[in-house]
Design a protein around this motif. Structure first.
Motif, PDB file in Angstrom:
ATOM      1  N   LYS A   1      46.245 -68.268 -10.202  1.00 41.45           N
ATOM      2  CA  LYS A   1      45.497 -69.074  -9.228  1.00 41.45           C
ATOM      3  C   LYS A   1      44.538 -67.822  -8.700  1.00 41.45           C
ATOM      4  O   LYS A   1      43.123 -68.283  -8.320  1.00 41.45           O
ATOM      5  CB  LYS A   1      46.193 -69.504  -7.983  1.00 41.45           C
ATOM      6  CG  LYS A   1      47.118 -70.615  -8.147  1.00 41.45           C
ATOM      7  CD  LYS A   1      47.734 -71.157  -7.008  1.00 41.45           C
ATOM      8  CE  LYS A   1      48.544 -72.605  -7.386  1.00 41.45           C
ATOM      9  NZ  LYS A   1      49.615 -72.742  -6.042  1.00 41.45           N
ATOM     10  N   ALA A   2      44.727 -66.822  -8.543  1.00 43.11           N
ATOM     11  CA  ALA A   2      43.681 -65.688  -8.270  1.00 43.11           C
ATOM     12  C   ALA A   2      42.624 -65.462  -9.175  1.00 43.11           C
ATOM     13  O   ALA A   2      41.674 -65.010  -8.776  1.00 43.11           O
ATOM     14  CB  ALA A   2      44.606 -64.218  -8.241  1.00 43.11           C
ATOM     15  N   LEU A   3      42.781 -65.734 -10.430  1.00 46.11           N
ATOM     16  CA  LEU A   3      41.589 -65.720 -11.465  1.00 46.11           C
ATOM     17  C   LEU A   3      40.528 -66.417 -10.934  1.00 46.11           C
ATOM     18  O   LEU A   3      39.484 -65.940 -11.180  1.00 46.11           O
ATOM     19  CB  LEU A   3      42.363 -66.077 -12.857  1.00 46.11           C
ATOM     20  CG  LEU A   3      41.157 -65.930 -13.809  1.00 46.11           C
ATOM     21  CD1 LEU A   3      40.650 -64.645 -14.291  1.00 46.11           C
ATOM     22  CD2 LEU A   3      41.998 -66.446 -15.237  1.00 46.11           C
TER      23      LEU A   3
ATOM     24  N   ASP B   1      30.278 -61.520 -19.336  1.00 49.73           N
ATOM     25  CA  ASP B   1      31.834 -61.225 -18.885  1.00 49.73           C
ATOM     26  C   ASP B   1      32.602 -61.922 -19.863  1.00 49.73           C
ATOM     27  O   ASP B   1      32.261 -62.719 -20.642  1.00 49.73           O
ATOM     28  CB  ASP B   1      31.654 -62.314 -17.616  1.00 49.73           C
ATOM     29  CG  ASP B   1      30.850 -62.220 -16.390  1.00 49.73           C
ATOM     30  OD1 ASP B   1      30.621 -60.710 -16.075  1.00 49.73           O
ATOM     31  OD2 ASP B   1      29.951 -63.070 -16.003  1.00 49.73           O
ATOM     32  N   VAL B   2      33.779 -61.115 -19.632  1.00 48.09           N
ATOM     33  CA  VAL B   2      34.629 -61.476 -20.579  1.00 48.09           C
ATOM     34  C   VAL B   2      36.038 -61.766 -20.025  1.00 48.09           C
ATOM     35  O   VAL B   2      36.679 -60.801 -19.222  1.00 48.09           O
ATOM     36  CB  VAL B   2      35.006 -60.396 -21.876  1.00 48.09           C
ATOM     37  CG1 VAL B   2      36.218 -60.754 -22.709  1.00 48.09           C
ATOM     38  CG2 VAL B   2      33.705 -60.027 -22.211  1.00 48.09           C
ATOM     39  N   VAL B   3      36.792 -62.690 -20.065  1.00 47.14           N
ATOM     40  CA  VAL B   3      38.046 -63.029 -19.775  1.00 47.14           C
ATOM     41  C   VAL B   3      39.251 -62.728 -20.821  1.00 47.14           C
ATOM     42  O   VAL B   3      39.061 -63.380 -21.779  1.00 47.14           O
ATOM     43  CB  VAL B   3      38.460 -64.354 -19.051  1.00 47.14           C
ATOM     44  CG1 VAL B   3      39.790 -64.635 -18.669  1.00 47.14           C
ATOM     45  CG2 VAL B   3      37.329 -64.368 -17.935  1.00 47.14           C
TER      46      VAL B   3
ATOM     47  N   CYS C   1      42.516 -59.861 -17.442  1.00 49.63           N
ATOM     48  CA  CYS C   1      41.438 -58.920 -16.811  1.00 49.63           C
ATOM     49  C   CYS C   1      40.041 -59.744 -17.031  1.00 49.63           C
ATOM     50  O   CYS C   1      39.810 -60.713 -17.780  1.00 49.63           O
ATOM     51  CB  CYS C   1      41.104 -57.869 -17.429  1.00 49.63           C
ATOM     52  SG  CYS C   1      41.011 -57.849 -19.054  1.00 49.63           S
ATOM     53  N   VAL C   2      39.284 -59.591 -16.104  1.00 43.57           N
ATOM     54  CA  VAL C   2      37.802 -60.028 -16.014  1.00 43.57           C
ATOM     55  C   VAL C   2      36.734 -59.078 -15.937  1.00 43.57           C
ATOM     56  O   VAL C   2      36.608 -58.223 -15.022  1.00 43.57           O
ATOM     57  CB  VAL C   2      37.337 -61.031 -14.713  1.00 43.57           C
ATOM     58  CG1 VAL C   2      36.195 -61.671 -15.010  1.00 43.57           C
ATOM     59  CG2 VAL C   2      38.475 -62.150 -14.797  1.00 43.57           C
ATOM     60  N   ASN C   3      36.068 -58.836 -17.148  1.00 44.06           N
ATOM     61  CA  ASN C   3      35.517 -57.496 -17.367  1.00 44.06           C
ATOM     62  C   ASN C   3      33.756 -57.770 -17.559  1.00 44.06           C
ATOM     63  O   ASN C   3      33.628 -58.673 -17.998  1.00 44.06           O
ATOM     64  CB  ASN C   3      35.802 -56.830 -18.729  1.00 44.06           C
ATOM     65  CG  ASN C   3      37.248 -56.169 -18.235  1.00 44.06           C
ATOM     66  OD1 ASN C   3      37.564 -55.858 -17.392  1.00 44.06           O
ATOM     67  ND2 ASN C   3      38.005 -55.982 -19.329  1.00 44.06           N
ATOM     68  N   SER C   4      32.967 -56.779 -17.125  1.00 42.64           N
ATOM     69  CA  SER C   4      31.577 -57.273 -17.074  1.00 42.64           C
ATOM     70  C   SER C   4      30.684 -55.805 -17.376  1.00 42.64           C
ATOM     71  O   SER C   4      31.353 -54.605 -17.154  1.00 42.64           O
ATOM     72  CB  SER C   4      31.127 -57.934 -16.041  1.00 42.64           C
ATOM     73  OG  SER C   4      31.761 -58.913 -15.316  1.00 42.64           O
ATOM     74  N   CYS C   5      29.647 -56.120 -18.272  1.00 41.38           N
ATOM     75  CA  CYS C   5      28.623 -55.110 -18.045  1.00 41.38           C
ATOM     76  C   CYS C   5      27.397 -55.505 -18.412  1.00 41.38           C
ATOM     77  O   CYS C   5      26.978 -56.889 -18.641  1.00 41.38           O
ATOM     78  CB  CYS C   5      28.773 -54.218 -19.471  1.00 41.38           C
ATOM     79  SG  CYS C   5      28.689 -54.902 -21.122  1.00 41.38           S
ATOM     80  N   SER C   6      26.290 -54.933 -17.857  1.00 45.67           N
ATOM     81  CA  SER C   6      24.723 -55.396 -18.030  1.00 45.67           C
ATOM     82  C   SER C   6      24.300 -55.587 -19.314  1.00 45.67           C
ATOM     83  O   SER C   6      24.716 -54.991 -20.567  1.00 45.67           O
ATOM     84  CB  SER C   6      23.836 -54.399 -17.420  1.00 45.67           C
ATOM     85  OG  SER C   6      24.075 -54.426 -15.951  1.00 45.67           O
ATOM     86  N   ILE C   7      23.459 -56.697 -19.668  1.00 43.78           N
ATOM     87  CA  ILE C   7      22.912 -56.890 -20.938  1.00 43.78           C
ATOM     88  C   ILE C   7      21.275 -57.146 -20.733  1.00 43.78           C
ATOM     89  O   ILE C   7      21.110 -57.632 -19.475  1.00 43.78           O
ATOM     90  CB  ILE C   7      23.537 -58.167 -21.613  1.00 43.78           C
ATOM     91  CG1 ILE C   7      23.297 -59.320 -20.859  1.00 43.78           C
ATOM     92  CG2 ILE C   7      24.823 -57.568 -22.114  1.00 43.78           C
ATOM     93  CD1 ILE C   7      23.757 -60.366 -21.816  1.00 43.78           C
TER      94      ILE C   7
END
Length: 228
Positions: free
Chosen positions: A78-80, A135-137, A147-153
């Motif tokens: 649920k937290a996701l 964004d990648v789950v 994990c929910v990871n992010s970087c700029s593009i």
């Protein structure tokens, strides 16, 4: 693979004509943030309301990478949903540090391109910023970890606009790990970003610790209000 490919991420935002495709970039991004997650020897900065913030020198740019930790009174599944951009999740609804957090492109079920517009910090010394993220789950069942990871593009369809300074997010992410109490979640936030513009780096660094605590407090408050 990290040594061969990763400099394309760390030295500048990823351009859409890069030789990397989204799934490949998603794997590199996730591996990088996971490295930070598992590292030790963080310097403790502050503890407030059961939220711990620490930092260490980033390997991706000249600043620091920050780590926030707390326990959520909610199971990981649920937290996701609280950490994903709209319409897939609730991030825009509870995070007072962002005015917009929306999905621009659904690449796959677990890979998206999103836009985050950030509100002013340090009483306006850091003005409105926006970010375009990959964004990648990803779930690691053997680690009881999502994990929910992010970087700029960089994306030709979403260039910088006059109302915002385009910021840069270096590999960052939220980690949700099952707590020994199955109704709780160990949440870790790995954060490293550059405000860009004419803001001295020390101002950005000064704001980051308090910003992370604010993000956690907003999230906890929203979770508690949903239970009332």
């Amino acid at each position: 693979m990290i040594k061969l490919i990763y400099p394309k991420i760390s030295k500048k935002r990823i351009e859409m004509d890069s030789a990397l495709n989204f799934p490949e970039l998603a794997d590199v991004l996730t591996d990088r943030v996971l490295e930070y997650y598992h590292e030790e020897e963080w310097k403790l900065l502050k503890v407030e309301d059961d939220v711990t913030v620490s930092c260490k020198k980033s390997r991706d740019f000249a600043g620091n990478v920050y780590r926030g930790d707390c326990v959520l009174e909610l199971e990981p599944e649920k937290a996701l949903s609280y950490l994903l951009p709209s319409p897939h999740g609730r991030r825009q609804k509870w995070d007072s540090s962002v005015s917009e957090c929306i999905v621009l492109i659904d690449v796959t079920k677990n890979i998206t391109v999103s836009k985050v517009s950030a509100t002013k910090l340090l009483q306006g010394l850091i003005s409105d910023r926006d970010f375009v993220h990959l964004d990648v789950v990803k779930t690691f069942s053997e680690l009881n970890l999502t994990c929910v990871n992010s970087c700029s593009i960089d994306h030709k369809d979403y260039p910088p606009v006059d109302d915002y300074v385009r910021g840069t997010t270096h590999p960052s992410g939220f980690f949700l790990k099952k707590h020994k109490d199955r109704c709780k979640t160990n949440l870790t936030y790995i954060a490293q970003a550059e405000a860009n513009g004419r803001i001295p780096r020390y101002l950005t660094e000064a704001a980051t610790g308090s910003h992370i605590i604010g993000v956690f407090k907003d999230l906890i408050k929203d979770i508690e209000s949903a239970k009332v």
